[in-house]
Design a protein around this motif. Structure first.
Motif, PDB file in Angstrom:
ATOM      1  N   SER A  54      49.817  36.350  40.861  1.00 10.53           N
ATOM      2  CA  SER A  54      48.843  35.759  41.784  1.00 10.53           C
ATOM      3  C   SER A  54      49.494  35.651  43.153  1.00 10.53           C
ATOM      4  O   SER A  54      50.707  35.732  43.293  1.00 10.53           O
ATOM      5  CB  SER A  54      48.395  34.376  41.284  1.00 10.53           C
ATOM      6  N   VAL A  55      48.662  35.492  44.159  1.00 11.42           N
ATOM      7  CA  VAL A  55      49.134  35.375  45.533  1.00 11.42           C
ATOM      8  C   VAL A  55      48.615  34.059  46.080  1.00 11.42           C
ATOM      9  O   VAL A  55      47.427  33.752  45.938  1.00 11.42           O
ATOM     10  CB  VAL A  55      48.633  36.556  46.398  1.00 11.42           C
ATOM     11  N   LYS A  56      49.511  33.296  46.694  1.00 10.91           N
ATOM     12  CA  LYS A  56      49.125  32.012  47.254  1.00 10.91           C
ATOM     13  C   LYS A  56      48.097  32.209  48.363  1.00 10.91           C
ATOM     14  O   LYS A  56      48.232  33.095  49.188  1.00 10.91           O
ATOM     15  CB  LYS A  56      50.355  31.297  47.807  1.00 10.91           C
ATOM     16  N   GLY A  57      47.102  31.351  48.352  1.00  9.77           N
ATOM     17  CA  GLY A  57      46.104  31.391  49.414  1.00  9.77           C
ATOM     18  C   GLY A  57      45.040  32.434  49.160  1.00  9.77           C
ATOM     19  O   GLY A  57      44.992  33.080  48.123  1.00  9.77           O
ATOM     20  N   ASN A  58      44.195  32.603  50.121  1.00  7.14           N
ATOM     21  CA  ASN A  58      43.087  33.539  50.054  1.00  7.14           C
ATOM     22  C   ASN A  58      43.312  34.608  51.115  1.00  7.14           C
ATOM     23  O   ASN A  58      43.256  34.314  52.307  1.00  7.14           O
ATOM     24  CB  ASN A  58      41.773  32.786  50.319  1.00  7.14           C
ATOM     25  N   LYS A  98      43.076  43.555  38.998  1.00  6.93           N
ATOM     26  CA  LYS A  98      42.264  42.608  39.760  1.00  6.93           C
ATOM     27  C   LYS A  98      42.297  43.008  41.233  1.00  6.93           C
ATOM     28  O   LYS A  98      43.212  43.708  41.671  1.00  6.93           O
ATOM     29  CB  LYS A  98      42.823  41.194  39.598  1.00  6.93           C
ATOM     30  N   PRO A  99      41.335  42.536  42.013  1.00  8.71           N
ATOM     31  CA  PRO A  99      41.270  42.942  43.420  1.00  8.71           C
ATOM     32  C   PRO A  99      42.513  42.610  44.255  1.00  8.71           C
ATOM     33  O   PRO A  99      43.012  43.466  44.974  1.00  8.71           O
ATOM     34  CB  PRO A  99      40.046  42.194  43.952  1.00  8.71           C
ATOM     35  N   VAL A 104      47.338  44.366  47.370  1.00 13.23           N
ATOM     36  CA  VAL A 104      48.779  44.268  47.628  1.00 13.23           C
ATOM     37  C   VAL A 104      49.424  45.634  47.418  1.00 13.23           C
ATOM     38  O   VAL A 104      50.191  46.117  48.264  1.00 13.23           O
ATOM     39  CB  VAL A 104      49.435  43.206  46.714  1.00 13.23           C
ATOM     40  N   ALA A 105      49.124  46.282  46.288  1.00  8.17           N
ATOM     41  CA  ALA A 105      49.701  47.594  45.988  1.00  8.17           C
ATOM     42  C   ALA A 105      49.295  48.630  47.036  1.00  8.17           C
ATOM     43  O   ALA A 105      50.134  49.393  47.523  1.00  8.17           O
ATOM     44  CB  ALA A 105      49.280  48.051  44.593  1.00  8.17           C
ATOM     45  N   SER A 121      45.058  51.468  37.198  1.00  4.27           N
ATOM     46  CA  SER A 121      44.415  50.363  36.485  1.00  4.27           C
ATOM     47  C   SER A 121      44.354  50.596  34.976  1.00  4.27           C
ATOM     48  O   SER A 121      43.888  49.726  34.251  1.00  4.27           O
ATOM     49  CB  SER A 121      43.007  50.119  37.038  1.00  4.27           C
ATOM     50  N   THR A 122      44.825  51.731  34.510  1.00  8.27           N
ATOM     51  CA  THR A 122      44.810  51.998  33.067  1.00  8.27           C
ATOM     52  C   THR A 122      46.164  52.524  32.589  1.00  8.27           C
ATOM     53  O   THR A 122      46.907  53.137  33.355  1.00  8.27           O
ATOM     54  CB  THR A 122      43.734  53.046  32.695  1.00  8.27           C
TER      55      THR A 122
END
Length: 152
Positions: A54-58, A98-99, A104-105, A121-122
């Motif tokens: 996960s990434v902090k914040g939006n 996930k989005p 990020v990638a 994704s697979t």
């Protein structure tokens, strides 16, 4: 953030998995620590499992901070590529589902301008991109059971 990893010497493959809220400092510490092992083992294929990160914040509300952190991440990797991994051909697959990890990638790859860095994704796409043998078709199981945890 927890970082799990394992080197599969028969395929010169490294799988690492990031779990929880991403920490740039911990990532940099991990990469510095892994550099010696990476070079010694002739790693040429890497899976970066971001599915539980996960990434902090939006990112949409805090885009400046988010983009600055991506830039720092890319710069840290560029430094390693130009110094410690110079002359090594490595194919890297970011495993996303996930989005936010996908963004990020994508941004990371774009900043590095690497044609041998992919986001997938697979499992099937990763196996194809990294040209892995049939023994590696169950990547979920491998990633769920990585032997080492980075304690840095």
């Amino acid at each position: 953030m927890e970082i799990r990893y394992q080197i599969f010497e028969d395929e010169n493959l490294l799988i690492h998995r990031f779990i929880g809220e991403f920490s740039l400092e911990k990532y940099i510490s991990y990469m510095k620590n892994m550099t010696e092992s990476f070079v010694a083992n002739s790693i040429s294929k890497v899976i970066v499992d971001l599915r539980n990160m996960s990434v902090k914040g939006n990112p949409t509300k805090e885009s400046d901070t988010f983009l600055k952190n991506i830039e720092k991440l890319a710069n840290a990797r560029k430094h390693l590529d130009e110094n410690d991994f110079k002359g090594k051909e490595v194919t890297l697959a970011f495993w996303v589902d996930k989005p936010v990890p996908t963004v990020v990638a994508q941004l990371f790859i774009k900043r590095l301008s690497k044609s041998n860095y992919f986001y997938c994704s697979t499992e099937e796409k990763i196996v194809t991109v990294l040209d892995l043998p049939a023994a590696y078709k169950n990547l979920n199981q491998l990633s769920d059971n990585l032997e080492h945890v980075f304690e840095g």
